[in-house]
Scaffold this motif. Sequence first.
Motif, PDB file in Angstrom:
ATOM      1  N   GLU A   1      32.861  12.715   5.179  1.00 58.03           N
ATOM      2  CA  GLU A   1      32.035  13.386   4.172  1.00 58.03           C
ATOM      3  C   GLU A   1      30.772  13.951   4.811  1.00 58.03           C
ATOM      4  N   SER A   2      30.171  13.161   5.717  1.00 58.83           N
ATOM      5  CA  SER A   2      28.979  13.629   6.400  1.00 58.83           C
ATOM      6  C   SER A   2      29.291  14.849   7.263  1.00 58.83           C
ATOM      7  N   LEU A   3      30.452  14.832   7.931  1.00 52.64           N
ATOM      8  CA  LEU A   3      30.869  15.971   8.740  1.00 52.64           C
ATOM      9  C   LEU A   3      31.030  17.219   7.882  1.00 52.64           C
ATOM     10  N   ASP A   4      31.630  17.045   6.699  1.00 52.96           N
ATOM     11  CA  ASP A   4      31.820  18.173   5.797  1.00 52.96           C
ATOM     12  C   ASP A   4      30.474  18.778   5.394  1.00 52.96           C
ATOM     13  N   MET A   5      29.499  17.897   5.112  1.00 53.01           N
ATOM     14  CA  MET A   5      28.170  18.376   4.740  1.00 53.01           C
ATOM     15  C   MET A   5      27.506  19.112   5.903  1.00 53.01           C
ATOM     16  N   GLN A   6      27.645  18.564   7.113  1.00 54.55           N
ATOM     17  CA  GLN A   6      27.024  19.188   8.276  1.00 54.55           C
ATOM     18  C   GLN A   6      27.639  20.559   8.559  1.00 54.55           C
ATOM     19  N   LEU A   7      28.959  20.654   8.430  1.00 53.94           N
ATOM     20  CA  LEU A   7      29.620  21.940   8.643  1.00 53.94           C
ATOM     21  C   LEU A   7      29.166  22.967   7.605  1.00 53.94           C
ATOM     22  N   SER A   8      29.004  22.496   6.364  1.00 50.34           N
ATOM     23  CA  SER A   8      28.508  23.394   5.315  1.00 50.34           C
ATOM     24  C   SER A   8      27.089  23.844   5.617  1.00 50.34           C
ATOM     25  N   ASP A   9      26.292  22.898   6.130  1.00 48.13           N
ATOM     26  CA  ASP A   9      24.905  23.215   6.464  1.00 48.13           C
ATOM     27  C   ASP A   9      24.860  24.255   7.584  1.00 48.13           C
ATOM     28  N   LEU A  10      25.768  24.125   8.558  1.00 46.81           N
ATOM     29  CA  LEU A  10      25.820  25.095   9.648  1.00 46.81           C
ATOM     30  C   LEU A  10      26.199  26.485   9.148  1.00 46.81           C
ATOM     31  N   GLN A  11      26.953  26.512   8.050  1.00 44.73           N
ATOM     32  CA  GLN A  11      27.348  27.791   7.465  1.00 44.73           C
ATOM     33  C   GLN A  11      26.261  28.376   6.573  1.00 44.73           C
ATOM     34  N   GLY A  12      25.153  27.643   6.434  1.00 43.96           N
ATOM     35  CA  GLY A  12      24.030  28.163   5.675  1.00 43.96           C
ATOM     36  C   GLY A  12      23.945  27.684   4.241  1.00 43.96           C
ATOM     37  N   SER A  13      24.847  26.810   3.805  1.00 46.95           N
ATOM     38  CA  SER A  13      24.774  26.285   2.440  1.00 46.95           C
ATOM     39  C   SER A  13      25.075  24.797   2.464  1.00 46.95           C
ATOM     40  N   LEU A  14      24.177  24.006   1.891  1.00 51.49           N
ATOM     41  CA  LEU A  14      24.359  22.564   1.832  1.00 51.49           C
ATOM     42  C   LEU A  14      25.309  22.223   0.695  1.00 51.49           C
ATOM     43  N   GLN A  15      26.376  21.507   1.022  1.00 54.30           N
ATOM     44  CA  GLN A  15      27.364  21.119   0.024  1.00 54.30           C
ATOM     45  C   GLN A  15      27.645  19.636   0.156  1.00 54.30           C
ATOM     46  N   GLY A  16      28.119  19.043  -0.921  1.00 52.45           N
ATOM     47  CA  GLY A  16      28.494  17.640  -0.884  1.00 52.45           C
ATOM     48  C   GLY A  16      28.027  16.922  -2.123  1.00 52.45           C
ATOM     49  N   GLN A  17      28.164  15.595  -2.085  1.00 56.55           N
ATOM     50  CA  GLN A  17      27.845  14.754  -3.242  1.00 56.55           C
ATOM     51  C   GLN A  17      26.710  13.808  -2.901  1.00 56.55           C
ATOM     52  N   LEU A  18      25.766  13.690  -3.818  1.00 51.25           N
ATOM     53  CA  LEU A  18      24.681  12.724  -3.681  1.00 51.25           C
ATOM     54  C   LEU A  18      25.012  11.527  -4.555  1.00 51.25           C
ATOM     55  N   ASN A  19      25.212  10.375  -3.923  1.00 58.89           N
ATOM     56  CA  ASN A  19      25.485   9.137  -4.647  1.00 58.89           C
ATOM     57  C   ASN A  19      24.160   8.433  -4.886  1.00 58.89           C
ATOM     58  N   LEU A  20      23.690   8.506  -6.110  1.00 59.26           N
ATOM     59  CA  LEU A  20      22.353   8.023  -6.453  1.00 59.26           C
ATOM     60  C   LEU A  20      22.455   6.904  -7.478  1.00 59.26           C
ATOM     61  N   CYS A  21      21.822   5.773  -7.183  1.00 62.71           N
ATOM     62  CA  CYS A  21      21.768   4.641  -8.116  1.00 62.71           C
ATOM     63  C   CYS A  21      20.327   4.477  -8.579  1.00 62.71           C
ATOM     64  N   ILE A  22      20.120   4.392  -9.900  1.00 65.50           N
ATOM     65  CA  ILE A  22      18.762   4.327 -10.426  1.00 65.50           C
ATOM     66  C   ILE A  22      18.627   3.200 -11.443  1.00 65.50           C
ATOM     67  N   GLU A  23      17.405   2.688 -11.556  1.00 67.47           N
ATOM     68  CA  GLU A  23      17.107   1.732 -12.626  1.00 67.47           C
ATOM     69  C   GLU A  23      17.189   2.442 -13.972  1.00 67.47           C
ATOM     70  N   SER A  24      17.563   1.693 -14.987  1.00 63.66           N
ATOM     71  CA  SER A  24      17.849   2.304 -16.287  1.00 63.66           C
ATOM     72  C   SER A  24      16.662   3.052 -16.875  1.00 63.66           C
ATOM     73  N   SER A  25      15.443   2.577 -16.638  1.00 66.14           N
ATOM     74  CA  SER A  25      14.292   3.270 -17.231  1.00 66.14           C
ATOM     75  C   SER A  25      13.969   4.575 -16.515  1.00 66.14           C
ATOM     76  N   ALA A  26      14.637   4.847 -15.376  1.00 64.91           N
ATOM     77  CA  ALA A  26      14.432   6.121 -14.682  1.00 64.91           C
ATOM     78  C   ALA A  26      15.371   7.207 -15.177  1.00 64.91           C
ATOM     79  N   LYS A  27      16.316   6.847 -16.026  1.00 62.39           N
ATOM     80  CA  LYS A  27      17.359   7.805 -16.403  1.00 62.39           C
ATOM     81  C   LYS A  27      16.851   8.942 -17.274  1.00 62.39           C
ATOM     82  N   TYR A  28      15.664   8.806 -17.827  1.00 60.08           N
ATOM     83  CA  TYR A  28      15.144   9.862 -18.684  1.00 60.08           C
ATOM     84  C   TYR A  28      14.617  11.043 -17.870  1.00 60.08           C
ATOM     85  N   PHE A  29      14.044  10.748 -16.709  1.00 60.33           N
ATOM     86  CA  PHE A  29      13.424  11.817 -15.928  1.00 60.33           C
ATOM     87  C   PHE A  29      14.263  12.279 -14.741  1.00 60.33           C
TER      88      PHE A  29
END
Length: 324
Positions: free
Chosen positions: A83-111
Motif C-alpha cells: 500500500e505504501s509503494l502504491d502511494m509513493q508511485l502515485s506521489d511520483l506521478q504527481g498525485s497523492l492517492q491511497g487510504q488514511l486509516n484514522l482512529c479518533i476519540e468519540s468526542s472528536a467525531k464532530y469536527f
Amino acid sequence: MRKTLLRMTLRQLQVFRAVCEHGSYSRAAEDMSLTQPAVSLQIRQLEELVGQPLFDYVGKKLYLTEAAEALKRASSDIFGRLESLDMQLSDLQGSLQGQLNLCIESSAKYFIPHLFAEFRRQYPDVILNLTVVNHALVVRRLTQSRDDLMIMSQVPQDMALDFMPFLNNPIIAVAPPDHPLCEAENLQLQDLTTYPLLIRESGSGTRRACEEYCHQKRAHFPHTLEIGSLESQREAVLAGLGIALLPRDAVRLELQHGLLRELPVAELPLQRSWCVVNIRGRRLSPVAQAFVDFIRTERARIVKLAERFQASSAGSGKNLAGSA
C-alpha cells in the motif's frame, strides 16, 4: 529463510487474511466471491508451505494457531508495504492517492470530518477509513498498530509515541434552560455538586479528564448517572435527568437553538487539546505523512475552521472552506 515460503502467493495471503477477519471459511468465501472448497484449498496449500496448521476448531469456533498469528503479522507488513509503494508511485506521478486509516476519540467525531474535508481539497484522491471509539479503545488500538494515525486528547505517557497538539477541545457544563442553575450569573464548580451529574462510560477520555479535574478542585458529585455515549448523555440532559460536563463541539447546535444552556462556572471551560498521534519509530505512509504535515503547517487555518464550525448553525449549508 525456508525456500517453501517463497512459493507463497499474494492471493493465498488474501484468502488467509479473510478467514482470520471473518473467523469462518464460508464467510471468507462469500466475502471474496469464492466457493468454500476453493478457500479450503488455498489454506491447505498455505499450510503445506508453512509446514504447520494455521487454524484449530474448538466446537464450531475457529481459532488461530501460533503459526497463523505469526503469518498474520507478516502478511500485515507485506500488504502495508505494498500500500505504501502504491502511494509513493502515485506521489511520483504527481498525485497523492491511497487510504488514511484514522482512529479518533468519540468526542472528536464532530469536527474531524470537516478537517479531513479541508485536507481532501489539496489531495482529492485520498479516501478516509475512520474508526470512532472511546479513549480506552484508542489506546488498545495503539498497541495493535491497526491505524495510521490517532486523534486523542490525553496521550498516554507510558508508551513510545510521537504526538502534536493542534486544536483546543473545551469542556463545559450544560443544563436544560429551565434548570435552577441557569438563573445564576456566577457559579463555582462546587455549586453543581448538589445536582445529579451525567457521566460517560468507564474508558471515556472526557470522563477521565473531568473526574481528575473535579478531584483537583475538590468538587465531589455524590449523585451520578452513567450514560454510554455522547449522544445519549446529551439527550439525557435535554430530558432533564441532570447536568453534564461535555465538549462544546458536542452540544454546539443545542446551545445555538437554546435547547441547552452553558452554565457560567468560574473554573470552566476545562481546556484540553486534540493531538495527532502515531507510534514512535513507525514509518508513516505517504498519505499519513501528508496529513500530519497538513496539520502542522495549517494550524492557524484549522483554528479558524474550528471557530466557524462552532459558530455554524444547523442547516446553514455554509461552506467551511476558505477560512485561511
